[in-house]
Design an enzyme around this catalytic site. Sequence first.
Site, mmCIF file in Angstrom:
data_model
loop_
_atom_site.group_PDB
_atom_site.id
_atom_site.type_symbol
_atom_site.label_atom_id
_atom_site.label_comp_id
_atom_site.label_asym_id
_atom_site.label_seq_id
_atom_site.Cartn_x
_atom_site.Cartn_y
_atom_site.Cartn_z
ATOM 1 N N SER A 152 30.182 -22.325 -2.309
ATOM 2 C CA SER A 152 30.162 -21.867 -1.449
ATOM 3 C C SER A 152 29.164 -21.564 -0.820
ATOM 4 C CB SER A 152 31.611 -20.816 -1.170
ATOM 5 O OG SER A 152 31.560 -20.225 -0.296
ATOM 6 N N HIS A 175 35.616 -21.814 4.607
ATOM 7 C CA HIS A 175 35.959 -23.148 4.538
ATOM 8 C C HIS A 175 36.958 -23.787 5.081
ATOM 9 C CE1 HIS A 175 32.153 -22.865 1.788
ATOM 10 N NE2 HIS A 175 33.218 -22.073 1.341
#
Length: 313
Positions: A90, A195
């Site tokens: 991430s 996400h």
Amino acid sequence: MGKIALLFPGQGSQYVGMGKPLYDLSPCSREIFDQVDTIHPGTSTLCFEGPAEALNQTQNTQPCIFAVELAALAALKCVGVEAQGIAGFSLGEVTGLVAAGVLSMDDGLKFVKKRGRAMEEASQMTPASMVAVLKLDNATVETLCREFNQCYPVNYNCPGQLVVALLKDDQEAFLTRVKELGGRGIPLTLSGGFHSPFMTYATKLLEQKIYELTFAAGSIPLYSNAYAKPYPTAPVDIRDYILHQINHPVLWEQTIRNMIADGFTTFIECGPGKTLGGFIKKIDKSVTCCHVETVLTDYLEAKNAGKEWSFIC
């Protein structure tokens, strides 16, 4: 001998006191913290002293983790550890862009600050949460997600662990269903549904900002979260990969499996916590994983004892 990869963790790995051992152990790390503080004042203090409430705000968390990871990278370089590949989870993928030479440190920090603010804004638009589901296979969790409106599988971490993003109002019902299926659900202390489509607004906010960055061809491969393969070299494609990552799942397990297939046998976690190392042990026990602070401690012990040192994880 197999290849060495650096791993940079993402949001959720932060804790008050992170980076202080690096600051104390390595002059090279100290220099990075000082540089970041000139651009984003107060970063080191927030990392080392908190308070936790401020550190856990996305707009603060991301620059702080970024600083710790760059400090870890600098420390490794200063003791002669050279990697042949990179992956970041991430937010860690942005650090990976800097580590691979695709972005400068200044541009990386500039983007991290904008990314954090954009994701914070997106989080405020729709109250969402994230839950780590343990002890169930991916197909079962994916099917369960379809029982709820706006519930998405987002972090494919390792066998038996898949994180989902969902509406906060549905969290209790979702946890009940996980238990009924024989799994275990753990709510994560994150401020939004990362996400996932919940972050599409953040992507739109960053579409123009990303053209303010200058991209170069990377010096070593950086494996993408969203595609589980190395980043392309063309700037237009790099921009697409960076933006796509924000509102699409992190394919971490597949990324690591692809790296192992490409010859990586040693992984060094560079940043707060040891979560990524834990994932790797569940993905493939045949590879070696260690943490940056362990490497530095071993180096300093050898140096203080007047012994030769070479990196062996």
